[in-house]
Structure formats: structure tokens, C-alpha cells
Design an enzyme around this catalytic site. Sequence first.
Site, mmCIF file in Angstrom:
data_model
loop_
_atom_site.group_PDB
_atom_site.id
_atom_site.type_symbol
_atom_site.label_atom_id
_atom_site.label_comp_id
_atom_site.label_asym_id
_atom_site.label_seq_id
_atom_site.Cartn_x
_atom_site.Cartn_y
_atom_site.Cartn_z
ATOM 1 N N GLY A 178 96.294 97.145 55.873
ATOM 2 C CA GLY A 178 96.292 96.644 57.136
ATOM 3 C C GLY A 178 96.237 95.144 57.157
ATOM 4 O O GLY A 178 95.365 94.209 57.983
ATOM 5 N N ALA A 179 97.067 94.374 56.370
ATOM 6 C CA ALA A 179 96.890 92.914 56.119
ATOM 7 C C ALA A 179 97.745 92.181 57.063
ATOM 8 O O ALA A 179 97.751 90.980 56.876
ATOM 9 C CB ALA A 179 97.256 92.682 54.542
ATOM 10 N N SER A 180 98.429 92.643 57.844
ATOM 11 C CA SER A 180 99.424 91.918 58.789
ATOM 12 C C SER A 180 98.731 91.136 59.869
ATOM 13 O O SER A 180 99.465 90.567 60.677
ATOM 14 C CB SER A 180 100.443 92.790 59.243
ATOM 15 O OG SER A 180 99.966 93.900 60.185
ATOM 16 N N ASP A 193 103.109 102.588 54.103
ATOM 17 C CA ASP A 193 102.551 103.397 55.002
ATOM 18 C C ASP A 193 101.453 104.140 54.747
ATOM 19 O O ASP A 193 101.635 105.093 53.944
ATOM 20 C CB ASP A 193 103.750 104.309 55.663
ATOM 21 C CG ASP A 193 103.223 105.016 57.053
ATOM 22 O OD1 ASP A 193 101.942 105.019 57.417
ATOM 23 O OD2 ASP A 193 104.068 105.564 57.767
ATOM 24 N N VAL A 194 100.048 103.861 55.140
ATOM 25 C CA VAL A 194 99.070 104.500 54.319
ATOM 26 C C VAL A 194 99.096 105.971 54.886
ATOM 27 O O VAL A 194 98.553 106.828 54.256
ATOM 28 C CB VAL A 194 98.012 103.740 54.895
ATOM 29 C CG1 VAL A 194 97.455 102.198 54.631
ATOM 30 C CG2 VAL A 194 97.432 103.949 56.343
ATOM 31 N N ASN A 210 91.167 98.968 55.103
ATOM 32 C CA ASN A 210 91.026 98.308 56.197
ATOM 33 C C ASN A 210 91.920 98.742 56.985
ATOM 34 O O ASN A 210 91.561 98.882 58.483
ATOM 35 C CB ASN A 210 91.234 96.823 55.895
ATOM 36 C CG ASN A 210 91.454 96.322 57.236
ATOM 37 O OD1 ASN A 210 90.451 96.008 58.023
ATOM 38 N ND2 ASN A 210 92.656 95.803 57.679
ATOM 39 N N SER A 249 82.659 101.313 60.813
ATOM 40 C CA SER A 249 82.653 100.744 62.003
ATOM 41 C C SER A 249 81.086 101.255 62.774
ATOM 42 O O SER A 249 80.366 102.201 62.832
ATOM 43 C CB SER A 249 83.648 101.340 63.336
ATOM 44 O OG SER A 249 83.436 101.075 64.550
ATOM 45 N N TYR A 298 88.268 107.864 67.275
ATOM 46 C CA TYR A 298 87.913 106.776 66.630
ATOM 47 C C TYR A 298 86.563 106.929 65.886
ATOM 48 O O TYR A 298 86.607 106.830 64.722
ATOM 49 C CB TYR A 298 87.993 105.555 67.517
ATOM 50 C CG TYR A 298 87.843 104.046 66.706
ATOM 51 C CD1 TYR A 298 88.698 103.701 65.910
ATOM 52 C CD2 TYR A 298 86.505 103.577 66.762
ATOM 53 C CE1 TYR A 298 88.317 102.390 65.220
ATOM 54 C CE2 TYR A 298 86.302 102.370 66.028
ATOM 55 C CZ TYR A 298 87.184 101.864 65.262
ATOM 56 O OH TYR A 298 86.882 100.777 64.664
ATOM 57 N N LYS A 341 85.581 107.321 61.995
ATOM 58 C CA LYS A 341 84.509 106.495 61.431
ATOM 59 C C LYS A 341 83.381 107.414 60.953
ATOM 60 O O LYS A 341 82.791 106.731 59.903
ATOM 61 C CB LYS A 341 84.270 105.314 62.423
ATOM 62 C CG LYS A 341 85.308 104.182 62.501
ATOM 63 C CD LYS A 341 86.099 103.840 61.469
ATOM 64 C CE LYS A 341 87.272 102.979 61.645
ATOM 65 N NZ LYS A 341 87.699 102.195 60.343
#
Length: 237
Positions: A10-12, A57-58, A84, A139, A152, A156
Site C-alpha cells: 500500500g505504498a502508493s 495485488d495483495v 499496510n 487500527s 473494517y 482489524k
Amino acid sequence: MMKKIALVTGASAGIGRNATISLAAAGFHVIATARNQERLDETAALCESPVDAIVSDVTDPASVTALFEAIAQRHNRLDILFNNAGNSLPSTNIGDMTYDQFKGVIDVNLNGAFLMAQQAYRMMRDQDPQGGRIINNGSISAQMPRPGSAAYTSSKHAITGLTKSIALDGRAHNIACGQIDIGNAASDMTDQISKGVPQADGSIKAEPTINVQHIGDAVVHMAQLPLEANILSMNVM
């Protein structure tokens, strides 16, 4: 000494982008991954040292496998995974949530985290010298959810179980695992928080945020610990 190799998913954008920049500044060689090559290249351009920007793509087991094959070819080891990559929905009452919406969040936040952690674990277990560290993005929502966040929040909660299980399994192979439970870190992905989000009393209120750099600093701190030490859970809010 060789630079330690760190992988950030998710580094973008957002927390992942900041963690990539922070780890690179701290002397790690970072592999940044996400689904968008252009945005990954933007992240890499912000770093003080060269970064490997690799699309993956994870949620796709074949894509995750190909990513780790590339890491093995280029570096032959992995020292840090910051797990992440994440997804969420607009506030949606569980009675109105579709199964596809629920599954879409779980596929990224839980199943994707599992696929990445499993591949990282295998590489860390089998490399010489053995060992490494997996840092999961948890989270505060797992313990204090907002209304309309069933998907969500469920994902988490599951990350906490995954973290504790990896931490136990990893002891035999010098692999540490912990998680960072993150509050309202300000980024382009959390702009709505400062405008107003649902509260337990049914109202919509703006909430304070923290500089996303505090999260990057926390990731670096955990990454720099010797493997004999572990932070199982860190809360940054």
C-alpha cells in the site's frame, strides 16, 4: 554492512507512502508495492535513496508469489515487512451492507495481509541468516469502532489475532511480529475525518488528526529493534 531490505505494501499513498520515505531515510533499502505503478513511482521519487517500485495485488495469490520471486532474485532476503495495504467503505449500516462490500474489505485487509505475511515468513525462515520482522497495520477501530464499520472493524480484529499467532509461530525461526494500531493519521486518504464522521450518539463530528509522520517514525522504531526484542502492539493516536 549490507542494507536491510524492507517491503511496504500500500505504498502508493498515505501511511504506506510515508513509511516508505521514512524507512529509506533511515537507511533501509525499500521495496514499495501497490497496484498503481505511476503512484508508486511518485513515492519512489520522494525518497532519499533508490527504491524498488513493484506493482502487485495483495488479494491475488499469484501476484503475491511473483512479487516475492522478484525480491528473491534482486535481494535474496527480506528483513522487514510493513503489512499496510488496506481498504474501507463509507459508513454503512450492517443491514444495508452487501456481501460483496464486506468481502471486498476482508479480501484486502485480512486475506491480503495473510498472503503477504505468509510469503514474508517463509522467506525469513529459509534465508541465511534466518529471521526478520513483520509489522501489521492494525487500527484503534478494532477496539473502538465507529457506527457503520462492520467490515473494517471485523478485519482489524482479525489482524490482532493474525499478529499474535505469527509472533508465536515466529519464535522458532527468529521472526518477530507486532502491529501498530493507528488513530486518525492525516493524509489524502483520511480527509473526511477532519470534515466529520459518524459518532456513537448518531451525530456527525469532525475529529482531530495527527501528522502521518508519527506513523512513519513508529514503523522505523519497530524496524530498527534487534530481533530479540518485540513490540507486540503499539497504539498511535
